[in-house]
Design a protein around this motif. Structure first.
Motif, PDB file in Angstrom:
ATOM      1  N   GLY A 101       0.768  -1.023   0.125  1.00 22.08           N
ATOM      2  CA  GLY A 101       0.064  -0.066  -0.049  1.00 22.08           C
ATOM      3  C   GLY A 101       0.837   1.164  -0.150  1.00 22.08           C
ATOM      4  N   TYR A 102       2.201   1.189  -0.183  1.00 28.66           N
ATOM      5  CA  TYR A 102       3.021   2.140  -0.493  1.00 28.66           C
ATOM      6  C   TYR A 102       2.765   3.009  -1.661  1.00 28.66           C
ATOM      7  CZ  TYR A 102       5.747   0.102   3.515  1.00 28.66           C
ATOM      8  OH  TYR A 102       5.985  -0.468   4.739  1.00 28.66           O
ATOM      9  N   GLN A 103       3.326   4.359  -1.643  1.00 25.01           N
ATOM     10  CA  GLN A 103       3.244   5.288  -2.779  1.00 25.01           C
ATOM     11  C   GLN A 103       4.127   4.884  -4.006  1.00 25.01           C
ATOM     12  OE1 GLN A 103       0.844   7.545  -3.183  1.00 25.01           O
ATOM     13  NE2 GLN A 103      -0.032   7.047  -1.169  1.00 25.01           N
ATOM     14  N   GLY A 104       4.961   3.942  -3.607  1.00 18.56           N
ATOM     15  CA  GLY A 104       6.113   3.707  -4.564  1.00 18.56           C
ATOM     16  C   GLY A 104       7.364   4.403  -4.603  1.00 18.56           C
ATOM     17  N   ARG A 105       7.353   5.514  -3.559  1.00 14.80           N
ATOM     18  CA  ARG A 105       8.535   6.338  -3.534  1.00 14.80           C
ATOM     19  C   ARG A 105       9.640   5.646  -2.496  1.00 14.80           C
ATOM     20  NH1 ARG A 105       9.519  11.774  -4.086  1.00 14.80           N
ATOM     21  NH2 ARG A 105       7.583  12.020  -4.705  1.00 14.80           N
ATOM     22  N   LYS A 106      10.811   5.369  -3.061  1.00 15.51           N
ATOM     23  CA  LYS A 106      11.785   4.464  -2.212  1.00 15.51           C
ATOM     24  C   LYS A 106      12.613   5.218  -1.612  1.00 15.51           C
ATOM     25  CE  LYS A 106      11.228   0.808  -5.597  1.00 15.51           C
ATOM     26  NZ  LYS A 106      12.007   0.051  -6.570  1.00 15.51           N
ATOM     27  N   LYS A 107      13.107   6.626  -1.873  1.00 16.24           N
ATOM     28  CA  LYS A 107      14.056   7.360  -1.240  1.00 16.24           C
ATOM     29  C   LYS A 107      13.758   8.975  -1.761  1.00 16.24           C
ATOM     30  CE  LYS A 107      17.219   6.769  -5.207  1.00 16.24           C
ATOM     31  NZ  LYS A 107      18.610   6.403  -5.643  1.00 16.24           N
ATOM     32  N   LEU A 108      14.388   9.869  -0.869  1.00 13.78           N
ATOM     33  CA  LEU A 108      14.134  11.225  -0.992  1.00 13.78           C
ATOM     34  C   LEU A 108      15.590  11.827  -1.076  1.00 13.78           C
ATOM     35  CD1 LEU A 108      12.138  11.963   2.152  1.00 13.78           C
ATOM     36  CD2 LEU A 108      11.333  11.509  -0.228  1.00 13.78           C
ATOM     37  N   THR A 109      15.580  12.917  -2.113  1.00 11.74           N
ATOM     38  CA  THR A 109      16.765  13.426  -2.249  1.00 11.74           C
ATOM     39  C   THR A 109      16.618  14.752  -1.297  1.00 11.74           C
ATOM     40  OG1 THR A 109      16.857  12.831  -4.538  1.00 11.74           O
ATOM     41  CG2 THR A 109      18.265  14.736  -3.976  1.00 11.74           C
ATOM     42  N   MET A 110      17.643  14.928  -0.660  1.00  9.65           N
ATOM     43  CA  MET A 110      17.643  16.110   0.337  1.00  9.65           C
ATOM     44  C   MET A 110      18.930  16.801   0.376  1.00  9.65           C
ATOM     45  SD  MET A 110      14.701  15.360   1.741  1.00  9.65           S
ATOM     46  CE  MET A 110      14.647  16.376   3.019  1.00  9.65           C
ATOM     47  N   MET A 111      18.779  18.197   0.584  1.00  3.85           N
ATOM     48  CA  MET A 111      19.808  18.917   0.683  1.00  3.85           C
ATOM     49  C   MET A 111      20.183  19.397   2.182  1.00  3.85           C
ATOM     50  SD  MET A 111      20.837  20.423  -2.098  1.00  3.85           S
ATOM     51  CE  MET A 111      20.478  20.683  -4.103  1.00  3.85           C
ATOM     52  N   ILE A 112      21.494  19.504   2.475  1.00  3.81           N
ATOM     53  CA  ILE A 112      21.853  19.723   3.905  1.00  3.81           C
ATOM     54  C   ILE A 112      22.803  20.952   3.945  1.00  3.81           C
ATOM     55  CG2 ILE A 112      22.910  18.754   6.035  1.00  3.81           C
ATOM     56  CD1 ILE A 112      22.339  16.154   4.855  1.00  3.81           C
TER      57      ILE A 112
ATOM     58  N   GLY B  78      13.698  18.865   6.795  1.00  4.41           N
ATOM     59  CA  GLY B  78      12.325  18.316   6.286  1.00  4.41           C
ATOM     60  C   GLY B  78      12.007  16.980   5.863  1.00  4.41           C
ATOM     61  N   TRP B  79      13.126  16.233   6.043  1.00  3.83           N
ATOM     62  CA  TRP B  79      13.015  14.816   5.327  1.00  3.83           C
ATOM     63  C   TRP B  79      11.916  13.981   5.780  1.00  3.83           C
ATOM     64  CZ3 TRP B  79      13.463   9.773   6.848  1.00  3.83           C
ATOM     65  CH2 TRP B  79      14.201   9.655   8.069  1.00  3.83           C
ATOM     66  N   ILE B  80      11.810  13.963   7.235  1.00  2.00           N
ATOM     67  CA  ILE B  80      10.739  13.332   7.826  1.00  2.00           C
ATOM     68  C   ILE B  80       9.192  13.774   7.468  1.00  2.00           C
ATOM     69  CG2 ILE B  80       9.585  12.697   9.961  1.00  2.00           C
ATOM     70  CD1 ILE B  80      12.128  12.231  11.436  1.00  2.00           C
ATOM     71  N   THR B  81       9.254  15.009   7.358  1.00  2.00           N
ATOM     72  CA  THR B  81       7.842  15.558   6.977  1.00  2.00           C
ATOM     73  C   THR B  81       7.487  15.329   5.586  1.00  2.00           C
ATOM     74  OG1 THR B  81       8.403  17.752   8.297  1.00  2.00           O
ATOM     75  CG2 THR B  81       6.555  17.870   6.674  1.00  2.00           C
ATOM     76  N   ILE B  82       8.356  15.377   4.854  1.00  2.00           N
ATOM     77  CA  ILE B  82       8.116  15.078   3.273  1.00  2.00           C
ATOM     78  C   ILE B  82       8.038  13.278   3.253  1.00  2.00           C
ATOM     79  CG2 ILE B  82       9.298  14.864   1.097  1.00  2.00           C
ATOM     80  CD1 ILE B  82      10.773  17.455   1.959  1.00  2.00           C
ATOM     81  N   ALA B  83       8.711  12.593   4.147  1.00  3.92           N
ATOM     82  CA  ALA B  83       8.394  11.222   4.137  1.00  3.92           C
ATOM     83  C   ALA B  83       7.153  10.928   4.429  1.00  3.92           C
ATOM     84  CB  ALA B  83       9.492  10.625   4.738  1.00  3.92           C
ATOM     85  N   ILE B  84       6.700  11.503   5.445  1.00  2.00           N
ATOM     86  CA  ILE B  84       5.174  11.352   5.874  1.00  2.00           C
ATOM     87  C   ILE B  84       4.047  11.616   4.907  1.00  2.00           C
ATOM     88  CG2 ILE B  84       3.334  12.122   7.391  1.00  2.00           C
ATOM     89  CD1 ILE B  84       5.608  12.511   9.612  1.00  2.00           C
ATOM     90  N   ALA B  85       4.262  12.622   4.148  1.00  2.00           N
ATOM     91  CA  ALA B  85       3.446  12.982   3.110  1.00  2.00           C
ATOM     92  C   ALA B  85       3.564  12.166   1.943  1.00  2.00           C
ATOM     93  CB  ALA B  85       3.736  14.441   2.686  1.00  2.00           C
ATOM     94  N   ALA B  86       4.868  11.637   1.490  1.00  2.00           N
ATOM     95  CA  ALA B  86       4.960  10.739   0.592  1.00  2.00           C
ATOM     96  C   ALA B  86       4.383   9.416   0.694  1.00  2.00           C
ATOM     97  CB  ALA B  86       6.596  10.603   0.083  1.00  2.00           C
ATOM     98  N   LYS B  87       4.617   8.827   1.918  1.00  2.00           N
ATOM     99  CA  LYS B  87       4.257   7.781   2.221  1.00  2.00           C
ATOM    100  C   LYS B  87       2.836   7.238   2.715  1.00  2.00           C
ATOM    101  CE  LYS B  87       5.449   3.375   4.969  1.00  2.00           C
ATOM    102  NZ  LYS B  87       6.259   2.940   5.890  1.00  2.00           N
ATOM    103  N   TRP B  88       2.372   8.258   3.471  1.00  2.00           N
ATOM    104  CA  TRP B  88       0.988   7.912   4.240  1.00  2.00           C
ATOM    105  C   TRP B  88      -0.176   8.704   3.739  1.00  2.00           C
ATOM    106  CZ3 TRP B  88       5.249   7.690   7.777  1.00  2.00           C
ATOM    107  CH2 TRP B  88       5.435   6.391   8.181  1.00  2.00           C
ATOM    108  N   SER B  89      -0.035   9.643   2.732  1.00  2.00           N
ATOM    109  CA  SER B  89      -0.968  10.528   2.170  1.00  2.00           C
ATOM    110  C   SER B  89      -1.677  11.581   3.082  1.00  2.00           C
ATOM    111  CB  SER B  89      -1.927   9.741   1.244  1.00  2.00           C
ATOM    112  OG  SER B  89      -1.136   9.418   0.184  1.00  2.00           O
ATOM    113  N   PRO B  90      -1.263  12.127   4.134  1.00  2.00           N
ATOM    114  CA  PRO B  90      -2.095  12.997   4.912  1.00  2.00           C
ATOM    115  C   PRO B  90      -2.772  14.183   4.349  1.00  2.00           C
ATOM    116  CG  PRO B  90       0.265  13.413   5.077  1.00  2.00           C
ATOM    117  CD  PRO B  90       0.127  12.452   4.275  1.00  2.00           C
TER     118      PRO B  90
END
Length: 1107
Positions: A94-105, A144-156
């Motif tokens: 049931g995942y969105q299919g996104r396997k990884k995030l690209t993040m700037m630090i 912002g990686w966890i915020t984006i991950a939540i949106a990508a995986k669980w569709s809030p």
């Protein structure tokens, strides 16, 4: 790149700028963000980021990039299992299919590491629906990686990434665009046709301030925020701006400042503040999830949530290496100054905990230390009530939050206490003072009892069938004194608190003698079993029977019916105690007495007594009620409460009222039709009536007026304060209930009271001094009256004493002598007047109200009281000094206060050995407590202590009251601070009120005795006597009551109170109450609005007389 990030701007130029410094790199990325935010340049800006990523794509370049260019691009893998399997498996999960995030630090923001990765693992352990279509906030979002991950995986529905670091917020927006758009700058849509830009926002926010200020309600709050105090506290006081130094901004991700919470001592103050802010904005069914470093220990971490009313679930726990750039020396300092020990480990493999000091030393020597890391999911157990509690606390009562404890092992305890705390919080927040309640008890409370009886037991009662008493023992003793039976049979379980004399009397043989004294009550103890009780009743024919019932007898009607029949046939009054079998439950057990009352009216000769002690939290918190369907009995019982007890503590009524309310709140009104009750059987024998002496006193006493004229009445006739209750008092009241497991020392008020009376009055106290306390000073006074009566003494009252005290003494059949007072001395007792009376009285007991005299509001000086005591000492008088109305002196210039130490020491050594002085007092006025009732009594000699203890049954203040009183006494003894400021404000208000009332009275034809202390004053209506006024008739007047009709009365001392009441609704006390011919009493401690109305009533009455 002309329309990308600036004209002629290339990747090389961008990297050249970044190479200059971290600030330059941040400025370059801000320029990129401006283009990303503009829809017309967004695609080219995203392509530019793709080009930049391609340039730095090799592992070697990525590692060198951070040091050389002051930024880094890295991939965050969201699910390792998902990343190494085919897409079919992804769909099954049931995942969105996104396997990884690209993040700037960049250097000035938090860099993803084990701390945040473990947190995300914990989030993963929730079911997939945890964030679906929910409103979510992440605290301390960093890049912002966890915020984006939540949106990508669980569709809030929406995720708000919040961080106090402005640079973190800007970089989070860049990362959002980086992952919401593909490499060609086109939106990436999910299965619902939305992009990450639809679901995510980032904002600069100190914890939840962004959501709070915009009234955004959240369903989920997650947080991975600092939990170590900054070793340099001054650094945390700097202004947080995006131009601050990189080092300072980065420290915000590692350290926190002191937050003013008790958890600061463990480094968890920021988490505590986040949780409390979260309570205000989270939806009732919402969930909070926090990363918790295990350094303080798991018990401390759990308690942070549990004491705030949360149920918690540990989602995930592991060990992580302590970040090398985090200084734990602040934890070493905490250990140095407290017994607490933090938990660290040597490396990841060890399971033996180290304290912070050892861990710090090991780390300094090059070792790697680790700590436990847990992810907690928590949900409020009674969300609406907990929200109410914290709404109250944040409005000026944050200091109390450290005492709040909403952790309960038993749900039934939580379900009882949390709603009460919410009710108490609402009452204290919304009410500036505690309103007048009639002596019969709070109308709300009596209505709730009647509602419970009607809803659960189908008994059609109303508030006027119910009288509230402080305790069951008080109800029983008051009933016996009211009827004064020659013989009473009382269940042996109910005799513990009755006077010893009643239980040892042997006057049965002379019971029929014509000269039998009315107060010679004989009580026979009887077995609990009803058949044996009935046998005794038939043989002894008592006038009053007070009994309970055995458990097996209580479930059916027959035993109660038998008791009713037998007592009716022989003319006994029956008081049946149902305390043991009365259940505050939504499914109460069968109760034969209540079954009977559902189908039959309660006979006139019977009443029901019920002591409420069955609650889940406070086993010693008691209040009692008496049910009688005979209106005459209801009225006289109400009056005995006022005369003998004062008023039942409002807090106790509120506590049980909350329980009744909880049981009634979800019920539909009148859902069942109640069966008709059978007609009452006629009495065959007359029962004992109210004692003649009691009738006489109750008829003559001017007690408070509480008829159904109700809320329109203005009460200037009661010894209560309705002034604003200051914040420290509200805080003490709330804290006393918010605490759990209070120690004996915290509840021991005796040392505090002794110190108080020593510093206020110079009354000598030491370790052997006997001090007794009770719910009210009036109850203690009444026990002293009984001591006086028992030893054959005569109670001497100065003319101009408190009328309620004199009426109570008469009700208790004391021998009373009035000591004349003169207007020239302000109706004060003098050495001369008391000497003249003492010469004619044997075994005198002298009552002195002082330093503040009630009701005149004048003061005794130290010299005056010394002379009076000296006169009393010559005749061996027992002296009662009542300080209950003292402590609020406003016209005391040159007064100087009291110091009784030297005079009492001298008198005790030289006077008659029978001479003794006891100091009676109350703390309600001194501490401005309003609803908190507390009286004390101190003896300077032990010669009447034994006699006092032979009259048990005192209603004692509950532990919560003792805690609050002790706390307030401690604050008062400091002589400065908020409590003393509030006292000063009250004194100033009383001074202003007395002046204003004096002017209004004099303007309308009254002669006023100007007061200088206390809550009351007296005045004489000289201009009104023998004048005529038209008033509306009352049915008891015996005249026509047609609509609009009136009749004239000629005003005199005896009807003045009634005339003023009928014509204006203002209640005062007449001269029969004050004992000063012609002078009426006014209390001035009213709410502002009511005081203004009272002034209007006085003027209105004056106009009515003139017209």
């Amino acid at each position: 790149m002309a329309d990308g990030v600036g004209a002629c701007r290339s990747v090389d130029e961008f990297l050249s700028q970044c190479q200059q410094s971290g600030d330059a790199a941040y400025a370059a990325f801000r320029s990129v963000l401006e283009r990303l935010e503009d829809p017309s340049t967004r695609a080219r800006a995203r392509i530019f980021l793709s080009d930049l990523q391609s340039r730095l794509d090799s592992p070697q370049s990525s590692e060198q990039c951070f040091d050389k260019f002051h930024f880094q691009i890295e991939q965050v893998v969201l699910d390792q299992y998902q990343a190494t399997h085919d897409g079919n498996r992804t769909d099954q999960l049931g995942y969105q299919g996104r396997k990884k995030l690209t993040m700037m630090i960049i250097p000035s923001i938090f860099i993803p590491e084990d701390w945040s990765f473990t947190f995300y693992e914990g989030l993963n352990r929730h079911q997939d629906s945890i964030f679906k279509d929910k409103s979510v906030a992440e605290l301390g979002c960093g890049n912002g990686w966890i915020t984006i991950a939540i949106a990508a995986k669980w569709s809030p529905m929406k995720v708000y990434g919040l961080d106090i670091n402005p640079r973190a917020v800007k970089m989070s927006w860049i990362n959002l665009y980086l992952n919401a758009l593909d490499e060609k700058g086109q939106p990436i849509f999910d299965s619902e046709g939305k992009t990450l830009l639809d679901r995510v926002e980032f904002h600069e926010s100190d914890l939840l301030s962004y959501c709070r200020d915009r009234d955004i309600k959240l369903e989920r709050i997650v947080g991975c925020i600092p939990q170590i105090l900054n070793p340099n506290p001054d650094a945390m006081s700097k202004m947080i701006t995006e131009n601050a130094s990189e080092e300072f901004l980065y420290s915000l991700s590692n350290y926190c400042a002191l937050q003013g919470f008790v958890e600061d001592q463990f480094g968890l103050g920021l988490i505590a503040r986040a949780v409390e802010e979260g309570i205000a904005v989270i939806q009732p069914s919402g969930i909070m999830i926090f990363n918790m470093g295990g350094r303080p220990g798991q018990a401390v971490c759990r308690r942070l949530f549990e004491r705030r009313g949360f149920r918690i679930n540990k989602l995930w726990q592991t060990k992580v290496l302590q970040a090398a750039d985090t200084d734990i020396s602040a934890l070493v300092e905490i250990e140095k100054n407290s017994p607490h020990r933090f938990e660290f480990f040597m490396g990841l493999a060890s399971d033996q905990p180290l304290c912070a000091r050892t861990a710090w030393a090991y780390g300094r020597a090059g070792g790697r230390i680790s700590h436990a890391l847990s992810v907690y999911s928590c949900q409020l157990r009674r969300p609406n009530e907990v929200k109410t509690i914290f709404e109250f606390l944040k409005n000026g009562f944050l200091d109390v939050s450290s005492s709040l404890d909403l952790s309960f092992e038993d749900d039934s305890v939580a379900d009882e206490k949390i709603p009460f705390l919410a009710y108490l919080a609402s009452s204290l927040k919304e009410s500036s003072y505690f309103p007048y309640e009639p002596p019969a008890g709070s109308k709300r409370f009596r209505n709730l009892i009647a509602g419970f009886m009607k809803t659960y037991h189908h008994i059609p009662l109303n508030a006027d069938n119910i009288v509230i008493f402080p305790t069951r023992a008080a109800a029983i003793e008051n009933a016996l004194r009211l009827f004064s039976p020659r013989l009473a049979i009382v269940d042996q379980h109910l005799t513990l608190n009755l006077p010893r004399k009643w239980l040892t009397s042997l006057v049965l043989e002379v019971a029929e003698a014509k000269d039998r004294l009315e107060d010679e009550i004989t009580v026979i103890e009887a077995p609990h079993q009803s058949d044996l009780m009935i046998e005794l009743i038939k043989k002894l024919k008592p006038q009053v029977v007070i009994t309970g019932m055995a458990q097996y007898e209580s479930v059916t009607i027959s035993a109660f019916q038998h008791l009713l029949d037998v007592t009716r046939d022989i003319g006994s009054r029956l008081f049946l105690d149902i305390s043991e079998h009365f259940e505050l439950s939504s499914l109460p057990a069968s109760n034969g007495v209540l079954k009977y009352l559902a189908g039959n009216p309660l006979p006139a000769h019977a009443a029901i007594i019920c002591g409420l002690v069955k609650n889940q939290v406070y086993k010693d918190l008691e209040v009692a009620f008496v049910i009688s369907e005979e209106q005459s009995i209801f009225k006289v019982l109400s009056k005995t409460v006022e005369l003998l007890e004062g008023n039942t503590a409002a807090i106790s009524q509120n506590y049980y009222g909350c329980l009744f309310h909880e049981l009634l709140a979800f019920q539909l009104a009148d859902r069942r039709r109640h069966s008709e009750r059978e007609a009452q059987k006629p009495k065959s024998v007359d029962t004992i009536g109210i004692a003649n002496s009691a009738i006489s006193v109750l008829n003559d006493s001017e007690l408070s007026i509480s008829e159904d004229q109700g809320s329109s009445l203005i009460h200037m006739d009661v010894d209560q304060s309705f002034l604003h209750v200051p914040s420290p008092v509200k805080a003490a009241i709330f804290e006393s209930f918010a605490r759990q497991n209070m120690s004996e020392a915290e509840l021991d008020v005796v040392p505090s009271i002794k110190q108080h009376i020593k510093s206020e009055y110079g009354f000598p106290v030491d370790g052997s001094t006997e001090l007794i306390y009770a719910n009210s000073s009036l109850a203690l006074f009444n026990k002293l009256v009984l001591c006086c009566t028992q030893e054959g003494g005569t109670l001497c009252f100065p003319a101009g004493s408190n009328g309620n005290y004199i009426s109570a003494a008469k009700f208790l059949k004391a021998n009373i002598v009035t000591v004349p007072t003169q207007s020239a001395e302000g109706f004060k007792l003098t050495e001369k007047s008391i000497l003249e009376v003492l010469e004619t009285v044997k075994q005198p007991w002298v009552y002195i109200c002082g330093p503040t005299i009630s009701p005149t509001g004048l003061l005794y000086s130290n010299r005056e009281i010394e002379k009076i005591l000296s006169a009393c000492g010559k005749f061996g008088a027992r002296v009662i000094i009542d300080t209950s109305f003292s402590g609020l002196e406003f016209g005391s210039e040159g007064w100087g206060g009291w110091d009784l130490t030297s005079s009492l020491s001298m008198l005790n050594s030289s006077s008659n050995r029978a001479f003794s002085v006891c100091l009676l007092g109350g703390l309600s006025f001194k501490l401005l407590t309003g609803a908190l009732k507390f009286g004390f009594l101190v003896f300077n000699r032990s010669n009447i202590v034994d006699a006092f203890h032979s009259f048990p049954g005192l209603s004692k203040p509950h532990g919560t009251v003792k805690y609050a009183i002790k706390k307030l006494l401690g604050l008062r003894e400091r002589k400065t601070g908020e409590v003393m400021d509030a006292v000063a404000n009250h004194i100033g208000m009383l001074k202003s009120r007395s002046k204003c009332l004096k002017e209004t009275l004099e303007k309308n034809g009254w002669d006023v005795l100007e007061p200088c202390a206390g809550l009351s004053m007296v005045a004489k209506p000289s201009a009104y006597l023998d004048k005529t006024i038209s008033i509306k008739p009352n049915p008891k007047d015996g005249v026509g009551t047609e609509k609009g009709s009136t009749y004239d009365i000629k005003i005199n001392d005896s009807n003045f109170r009634e005339a003023l009441l009928r014509s204006t609704g203002l209640c005062i006390n007449s001269s029969s109450w004050t004992g000063i011919p012609g002078y009426c009493r006014f209390t001035i401690a009213l709410d502002d609005n009511e005081f203004e109305q009272a002034l209007g009533c006085i003027a209105k009455f004056g106009s009515a007389i003139s017209n």
